[in-house]
Enzyme design. Structure first.
Site, PDB file in Angstrom:
ATOM      1  N   TYR A 271       0.833  -1.201   0.000  1.00 26.00           N
ATOM      2  CA  TYR A 271       0.000   0.000   0.000  1.00 26.00           C
ATOM      3  C   TYR A 271       0.874   1.259   0.000  1.00 26.00           C
ATOM      4  O   TYR A 271       0.927   1.986  -0.953  1.00 26.00           O
ATOM      5  CB  TYR A 271      -0.963  -0.010   1.183  1.00 26.00           C
ATOM      6  CG  TYR A 271      -2.011   1.068   1.109  1.00 26.00           C
ATOM      7  CD1 TYR A 271      -3.141   0.889   0.313  1.00 26.00           C
ATOM      8  CD2 TYR A 271      -1.878   2.265   1.801  1.00 26.00           C
ATOM      9  CE1 TYR A 271      -4.110   1.873   0.216  1.00 26.00           C
ATOM     10  CE2 TYR A 271      -2.844   3.260   1.711  1.00 26.00           C
ATOM     11  CZ  TYR A 271      -3.959   3.061   0.919  1.00 26.00           C
ATOM     12  OH  TYR A 271      -4.910   4.049   0.820  1.00 26.00           O
TER      13      TYR A 271
ATOM     14  N   SER B 238      -6.737   1.134  -4.504  1.00 26.12           N
ATOM     15  CA  SER B 238      -6.794   2.548  -4.182  1.00 26.12           C
ATOM     16  C   SER B 238      -5.392   3.150  -4.308  1.00 26.12           C
ATOM     17  O   SER B 238      -4.815   3.131  -5.396  1.00 26.12           O
ATOM     18  CB  SER B 238      -7.387   2.737  -2.773  1.00 26.12           C
ATOM     19  OG  SER B 238      -7.752   4.065  -2.562  1.00 26.12           O
TER      20      SER B 238
ATOM     21  N   ASP C 225     -18.278   4.179  -7.376  1.00 17.70           N
ATOM     22  CA  ASP C 225     -17.194   4.558  -6.474  1.00 17.70           C
ATOM     23  C   ASP C 225     -17.140   6.079  -6.406  1.00 17.70           C
ATOM     24  O   ASP C 225     -16.775   6.750  -7.374  1.00 17.70           O
ATOM     25  CB  ASP C 225     -15.863   3.994  -6.988  1.00 17.70           C
ATOM     26  CG  ASP C 225     -14.713   4.174  -5.994  1.00 17.70           C
ATOM     27  OD1 ASP C 225     -14.831   5.036  -5.100  1.00 17.70           O
ATOM     28  OD2 ASP C 225     -13.706   3.457  -6.121  1.00 17.70           O
TER      29      ASP C 225
ATOM     30  N   HIS D  16     -16.197   1.981  -3.320  1.00 21.86           N
ATOM     31  CA  HIS D  16     -14.753   1.819  -3.216  1.00 21.86           C
ATOM     32  C   HIS D  16     -14.378   0.488  -2.577  1.00 21.86           C
ATOM     33  O   HIS D  16     -13.249   0.043  -2.705  1.00 21.86           O
ATOM     34  CB  HIS D  16     -14.179   2.982  -2.403  1.00 21.86           C
ATOM     35  CG  HIS D  16     -12.710   3.160  -2.559  1.00 21.86           C
ATOM     36  ND1 HIS D  16     -12.109   3.349  -3.784  1.00 21.86           N
ATOM     37  CD2 HIS D  16     -11.712   3.163  -1.642  1.00 21.86           C
ATOM     38  CE1 HIS D  16     -10.801   3.480  -3.612  1.00 21.86           C
ATOM     39  NE2 HIS D  16     -10.537   3.360  -2.334  1.00 21.86           N
TER      40      HIS D  16
END
Length: 672
Positions: free
Chosen positions: A448, A528, A611, A645
């Site tokens: 991430y 994301s 989203d 999302h």
């Protein structure tokens, strides 16, 4: 040659800060365009054609069994009662229950599965009044960040809520809450911003709710707490999605009509602050002010000039703090795994709380009037389960502890490797017991690296088909995350964002050098900000990966801030409007760095039509450019319907999504 649906290529060229930038697929930003709808339908049809078949059917059947397990996802104690969300098996949404005591029979309070036929209505937050008699809760439809707040057993309905923050008054006659502008009352671009705090008295119409706090800066998002004494309303105002914040205290008289002017306790957005609780006239906070790994401080709101250090910074990252009667219970990250430590209110160490294993806390809760601290624990092989700590001992809250995936069947280890600049990075490796490096192991590498978010051990049923096929799941703790404190976070943000990509690329290089695998057998995945990560990594080192799963990506770094809540992310990424920040954003923006004729590994780009956090147009544009300009592939895009999302997604949709991911990965890296 891959045959992709035709995507019109427009001659859109702009000059930004003296640099010409083309944007041929800008028309795909328009969610409402019939042309976008036709393109989307054709792309989904192609993806189904490539993925559907006996292998996917078998994986979906396996996943339906793996997702059928009991898990408790949250636990809070209020007024001697225990409120918790629990999924007994394969329900699409967890159910909210209450017990009048630890050993009492559970009572069902709210079953979101009954609220819509397609079960896409999700319980996203709940807040219990101090006496345990009232529950305010937030619902999201189709995965949207927009929420509706209701109160159990009452007719109250509050709209225009996002990022729900709710705080009851001490007497339970009402609560404070965060809400955004009513659509149509402000400019369209401002509907996602100007979050403000209001007070709602039970039984009143929302139109009567008085404004309590408004910050003058458009992108500031306030959250709210009420102290246990009921005297203070504590407002933490965050600068967008950043943890950097200002803190104000409001001495509450009559909550509906009369408040005093907010007192500024901490201003300037120079550090992170998290309110803990009030004790002995002092307000306690977790902060990174003067302590990148975090410390606990206290301040007298009647004399806010002096700051007292209660617990000094340690060698581990202080993640969360609660107060249980005369004890501080603090969660620390030690090498990206959670630990719990206790202190007196003066900061003297009392002892550690032994957790069930090496893993992560999903939630941590306590109230000053109780001896209990409630927490939910998970690991790579342990489903989320609830526990209660009282007077030095923990006991299970769940009547039937959820079965582990089999700690004896799987092995977890942690390794360290150097990034390109020599920085040591940690990485978890999970695999079946007995699996050893053989140079050909399939690897699923995840990361991430952003927004101070920590990636720690977590139970994911979708990983087990991969592990059982002999694969290795690898989770790298990249700079930009929160695993090792604020300095670690800042080393991967703004102009230092390339460090994150370098850390991830080095993780793959380490797995090859350590004899685990070859580049052709490494699949990378992220969502994301993690979608941005894997998109940038595949473009910078296409030779190092065999497959890419790019979920809900922030893929256009020059225009991300123009959509949904994108301006909240400017403190993390920067803005292309700034001539000093534009060059580094352009240098790694996935959409802008697809090189014509370059051979890239197979990629599955994933997004959702509703989203409203990361605009799906960015994923569509990225996929269209890969399909038009790149060699290799295939480059597929999967556009989910009635999903946002990711939060609150029904389990049925999660299973279908996981089946597609695994089918794509198994095919791309040659798994049987």
């Amino acid at each position: 040659m891959n045959q992709y649906p035709l995507a019109r290529r427009d001659a859109i060229v702009e000059t930004l800060h003296g640099v010409t930038v083309d944007d041929p697929y800008r028309w795909l930003e328009d969610d409402r365009s019939p042309e976008t709808g036709v393109w989307t339908a054709a792309q989904n049809a192609l993806t189904r054609q490539r993925l559907d078949g006996p292998r996917r059917d078998a994986l979906a059947a396996r996943l339906r069994g793996l997702y059928d397990y009991p898990r408790t996802l949250s636990l809070v104690g209020r007024g001697g009662r225990y409120f918790y969300t629990h999924n007994p098996g394969a329900l699409d949404q967890p159910i909210l229950y209450v017990r009048d005591s630890v050993h009492a029979e559970p009572q069902l309070l709210l079953d979101p599965n009954r609220l819509s036929e397609d079960r896409t209505t999700a319980l996203t937050a709940y807040e219990v009044s101090p006496d345990g008699r009232q529950v305010a809760y937030a619902l999201s439809i189709h995965g949207s960040d927009r929420q509706i707040v209701r109160v159990l057993g009452r007719e109250d309905v509050l709209q225009w809520v996002k990022f729900a923050s709710i705080a009851w008054t001490a007497g339970g006659e009402g609560f404070y809450y965060l809400r955004f502008p009513e659509p149509g009352r402000v400019a369209h671009d401002d509907e996602q911003y100007f979050g403000r705090l209001y007070f709602h008295r039970l039984g009143d119409a929302q139109s009567q709710d008085p404004l309590i706090f408004a910050h003058p800066v458009r992108e500031v998002v306030p959250s709210v707490r009420v102290t246990s004494s009921g005297r203070w309303l504590v407002v933490t105002a965050h600068r967008g999605a950043s943890d950097d914040s200002e803190v104000y205290a409001v001495e509450v008289r009559d909550p509906a009509s009369e408040t005093r002017k907010p007192r500024a306790l901490f201003v300037g957005f120079d550090a992170a602050y998290q309110f803990i609780e009030e004790a002995n006239g002092l307000l306690y906070f977790r902060t990174t002010q003067g302590a990148p790994l975090g410390r606990i401080v206290a301040i007298d709101p009647d004399s806010p000039g002096g700051l007292r250090e209660v617990v000094a910074e340690s060698f581990d990252r202080l993640s969360a703090v609660v107060m249980a009667r005369d004890r501080i219970v603090a969660s620390y990250l030690h090498d990206a795994s959670d630990t719990l430590r206790t202190f007196t209110l003066d900061g003297a160490p009392v002892g550690d709380i032994e957790l069930p294993g090496i893993g992560s806390l999903v939630s941590l809760d306590a109230e000053p009037g109780s001896d209990d601290a409630c927490f939910v624990f998970t690991s790579f092989v342990d489903p989320p389960a609830a526990w209660i700590w009282t007077n030095g001992a923990i006991r299970s809250f769940d009547r039937i502890p959820p079965p582990a995936a089999g700690a004896d069947r799987y092995q977890t280890s942690q390794v360290w490797y150097p990034s390109g600049d020599g920085t040591r990075i940690s990485m978890f490796l999970v695999h079946r017991a007995g699996v050893v490096p053989d140079g050909e192991r399939p690897v699923l590498l995840s990361g991430y690296g952003g927004f101070n978010i920590s990636r720690t051990p977590a139970y994911d049923p979708g990983n087990f088909p991969f592990l059982d096929a002999g694969g290795v799941f690898a989770l790298a703790n990249l700079r930009g995350g929160g695993e090792y404190g604020e300095a670690w976070h800042r080393a991967g943000m703004l102009e230092r964002k390339q460090n994150v990509f370098d850390d991830f690329i080095a993780a793959a290089g380490h797995l090859v050098a350590a004899g685990w695998t070859t580049p052709a057998r490494i699949a990378i995945e992220g969502g994301s900000n993690g979608g941005l990560l894997v998109g940038a990594a595949m473009l910078q080192r296409p030779d190092l990966f065999g497959a890419v799963v790019c979920r809900v990506p922030v893929a256009d770094m020059l225009r991300y801030h123009l959509f949904t809540v994108g301006r909240f992310w400017i403190p993390e990424y920067g803005s292309a409007d700034d001539p000093g920040q534009f060059p580094y954003l352009l240098a790694y923006s996935p959409y802008h760095n697809v090189r014509s004729g370059e051979r890239y590994p197979p990629a599955l780009v994933m997004t959702a039509d509703t989203d409203d956090r990361v605009a799906p147009g960015m994923a569509r544009k990225f996929a269209a450019r890969l399909q038009a300009d790149a060699e290799g592939g295939p480059f597929l895009i999967r556009i989910e319907t009635k999903a946002g999302h990711g939060a609150g997604k029904p389990i049925a949709k999660v299973i279908e999504e996981d089946a597609d991911i695994l089918t794509f990965v198994f095919d791309a890296i040659g798994m049987p």
